[in-house]
Design an enzyme around this catalytic site. Structure first.
Site, PDB file in Angstrom:
ATOM      1  N   HIS A  24       0.312   1.744  -4.287  1.00  0.00           N
ATOM      2  CA  HIS A  24       1.516   0.931  -4.148  1.00  0.00           C
ATOM      3  C   HIS A  24       2.298   1.183  -2.864  1.00  0.00           C
ATOM      4  CE1 HIS A  24       3.384   4.657  -5.390  1.00  0.00           C
ATOM      5  NE2 HIS A  24       4.559   4.168  -5.039  1.00  0.00           N
TER       6      HIS A  24
HETATM    7  C1  UD1 Z   1       9.645   2.636  -5.518  1.00  0.00           C
HETATM    8  C2  UD1 Z   1       9.947   3.845  -4.648  1.00  0.00           C
HETATM    9  C3  UD1 Z   1       8.679   4.664  -4.452  1.00  0.00           C
HETATM   10  C4  UD1 Z   1       8.036   5.011  -5.775  1.00  0.00           C
HETATM   11  C5  UD1 Z   1       7.798   3.718  -6.539  1.00  0.00           C
HETATM   12  C6  UD1 Z   1       7.156   3.966  -7.868  1.00  0.00           C
HETATM   13  C7  UD1 Z   1      11.680   3.539  -2.934  1.00  0.00           C
HETATM   14  C8  UD1 Z   1      11.911   3.457  -1.489  1.00  0.00           C
HETATM   15  N1  UD1 Z   1      10.405   3.460  -3.317  1.00  0.00           N
HETATM   16  O1  UD1 Z   1       8.754   1.815  -4.795  1.00  0.00           O
HETATM   17  O2  UD1 Z   1       9.015   5.871  -3.792  1.00  0.00           O
HETATM   18  O3  UD1 Z   1       6.826   5.684  -5.552  1.00  0.00           O
HETATM   19  O4  UD1 Z   1       9.067   3.062  -6.723  1.00  0.00           O
HETATM   20  O5  UD1 Z   1       6.950   2.790  -8.563  1.00  0.00           O
HETATM   21  O6  UD1 Z   1      12.603   3.701  -3.686  1.00  0.00           O
HETATM   22  N2  UD1 Z   1       8.987  -4.897  -8.736  1.00  0.00           N
HETATM   23  C9  UD1 Z   1       8.829  -5.592  -9.903  1.00  0.00           C
HETATM   24  N3  UD1 Z   1       9.390  -5.078 -11.037  1.00  0.00           N
HETATM   25  C10 UD1 Z   1      10.077  -3.932 -11.059  1.00  0.00           C
HETATM   26  C11 UD1 Z   1      10.243  -3.238  -9.860  1.00  0.00           C
HETATM   27  C12 UD1 Z   1       9.700  -3.730  -8.705  1.00  0.00           C
HETATM   28  O7  UD1 Z   1       8.199  -6.630  -9.938  1.00  0.00           O
HETATM   29  O8  UD1 Z   1      10.545  -3.516 -12.141  1.00  0.00           O
HETATM   30  C13 UD1 Z   1       8.351  -5.416  -7.508  1.00  0.00           C
HETATM   31  C14 UD1 Z   1       9.246  -6.343  -6.723  1.00  0.00           C
HETATM   32  O9  UD1 Z   1       8.428  -7.275  -6.118  1.00  0.00           O
HETATM   33  C15 UD1 Z   1       9.829  -5.428  -5.687  1.00  0.00           C
HETATM   34  C16 UD1 Z   1       8.680  -4.500  -5.394  1.00  0.00           C
HETATM   35  O10 UD1 Z   1       8.032  -4.334  -6.663  1.00  0.00           O
HETATM   36  O11 UD1 Z   1      10.286  -6.109  -4.571  1.00  0.00           O
HETATM   37  C17 UD1 Z   1       9.075  -3.171  -4.843  1.00  0.00           C
HETATM   38  O12 UD1 Z   1      10.001  -2.508  -5.713  1.00  0.00           O
HETATM   39  P1  UD1 Z   1      10.953  -1.361  -5.126  1.00  0.00           P
HETATM   40  O13 UD1 Z   1      11.761  -0.777  -6.216  1.00  0.00           O
HETATM   41  O14 UD1 Z   1      11.656  -1.864  -3.903  1.00  0.00           O
HETATM   42  O15 UD1 Z   1       9.955  -0.269  -4.570  1.00  0.00           O
HETATM   43  P2  UD1 Z   1       8.580   0.281  -5.161  1.00  0.00           P
HETATM   44  O16 UD1 Z   1       7.463  -0.233  -4.342  1.00  0.00           O
HETATM   45  O17 UD1 Z   1       8.495   0.112  -6.645  1.00  0.00           O
END
Ligand code: UD1
Length: 372
Positions: free
Chosen positions: A207
């Site tokens: 991821h």
């Molecule tokens: C975040 C953390 C990362 C961790 C990861 C574990 C930061 C900078 N990154 O990354 O360190 O390893 O979580 O999962 O904080 N999304 C969904 N549903 C959700 C959450 C996210 O669909 O419940 C999708 C969305 O498209 C979103 C993308 O995932 O834009 C990224 O989510 P985000 O929370 O920004 O970062 P992660 O990649 O999950």
């Protein structure tokens, strides 16, 4: 001034670290606390299921920030947590790990004179292109009590000039959760439920932006997984970020469900993940937590990164850094197939009792003044 601690979690990897601290605080009874969920992760499969499985009480406060660019997401958390602190105060803000929620809440707290406690402090990948590295450096720079999971963290903090009085080596609290939940997880028999009865298999997660955000990286990696799955079935638990990226890049067919050797699933609950990891012949991942969990379980881990902020998983554990280069990954995978992999050694203080050491450290905050 309120004596209530705020325990703050927002994203999936926070919840496994929060659970033992909550359990120990409840049993100990000395320190009143509140659970604050920022809402950085919001899909039930990324949050609710972890609270249910790990027996974490429902959050007392939910900031409901959702997704966004890093700036927007961090700013929303900062603004909403500050409003909460202005209204209700806190004895300290206890933040976990290295996600955007960690740094945002630490910043809101320190500016209001609320002590900041960082669980999993001091880890450094020395790679500032990782958003998590920035979050780690900033959180530690403003933290009052820095609770460290492995010795490299102490070395790093001292090298940055942090006073020793702020640093405690408490061990890895996520391993408390692993040890408590392992028998329950094994009983879930995930490999059998996926039809892998008695077969060797691998478990995969991906991821990190560096692996999934560019088509020239994600495309070859997904094709390589299909190639490797011809030799050993692979279970791929796919993060929503990776599914979204594959869709944008026209690669959706490579991560679709119903394929025979590369078994593609959505994000898995904690217990099912642990069931799969503990039974796996190999893990391929870019997750920090999985490097640690596979090391404790003695499962070979191909870490699809060029660096790690958790070097003990390489020196004592079972992790090998292989980047996202196909040749290095193939070579390491071959070593696994031929069972040429060091077994790994026990890691000091990853013993199931970090939660107790953390609560003792929190109790010692009482009476300490806020460092300036
Ligand atoms: C975040 C953390 C990362 C961790 C990861 C574990 C930061 C900078 N990154 O990354 O360190 O390893 O979580 O999962 O904080 N999304 C969904 N549903 C959700 C959450 C996210 O669909 O419940 C999708 C969305 O498209 C979103 C993308 O995932 O834009 C990224 O989510 P985000 O929370 O920004 O970062 P992660 O990649 O999950």
């Amino acid at each position: 001034m309120t004596r209530i601690l705020d325990l703050i979690a927002g994203a999936r990897p926070n919840f496994m670290k929060l659970a033992p601290v909550v359990r120990t605080l409840v049993a100990d009874g000395r320190l009143p606390f509140r659970i604050v969920h920022t809402g950085q992760h919001y899909d039930p499969s990324m949050t609710d299921v972890f609270f249910e499985e790990l027996g974490i009480p429902a959050p007392d406060v939910h900031l409901e920030v959702g997704s966004g660019s890093h700036g927007a997401q961090t700013a929303r958390i900062l603004e909403r947590y500050e409003a909460h602190l202005l209204e209700r105060g806190a004895a300290a803000a206890v933040v976990f790990g290295d996600v955007n929620s960690t740094v945002a809440c630490a910043l809101a707290a320190v500016k209001l004179g609320v002590p900041v406690v960082h669980v999993e402090a001091g880890l450094r990948s020395f790679d500032r292109t990782m958003p998590e590295e920035i979050n780690r450096i900033l959180t530690d720079a403003i933290g009052d009590l820095l609770l460290v999971s492995e010795p490299s963290g102490v070395t790093n903090l001292k090298a940055e000039g942090v006073s020793e009085s702020k640093i405690r080596l408490v061990g890895n609290v996520m391993i408390d959760t692993l040890m408590t939940q392992l028998p329950v997880a094994r009983a879930r028999a995930m490999p059998e439920r996926l039809g892998l009865n008695g077969r060797r298999y691998g478990f995969v997660t991906l991821h990190r932006p560096s692996n999934v955000d560019q088509p020239e990286t994600l495309g070859p990696l997904l094709r390589l997984l299909h190639e490797l799955a011809q030799k050993l079935p692979l279970v791929f638990a796919i993060h929503p970020r990776t599914v979204a990226a594959a869709g944008r890049m026209g690669l959706a067919s490579l991560v679709s469900e119903g394929q025979k050797d590369l078994i593609c699933l959505g994000p898995q609950p904690y217990l099912d993940t642990l069931s799969l990891v503990s039974g796996a012949a190999v893990v391929l991942t870019d997750s920090g937590g999985l490097q640690e969990e596979s090391s404790v379980l003695g499962v070979p881990c191909l870490t699809l990164r060029e660096n790690t902020e958790r070097p003990i998983t390489v020196s004592l554990g079972t992790s090998r850094l292989v980047g996202n280069d196909a040749e290095r990954i193939r070579a390491a995978f071959e070593d696994v197939l031929q069972r040429k992999w060091p077994a790994g050694q026990p890691i000091p203080l990853w013993d199931g009792h970090a939660g107790t050491r953390i609560v003792d450290a929190l109790a010692s905050l009482n009476g300490r003044s806020h460092a300036t």
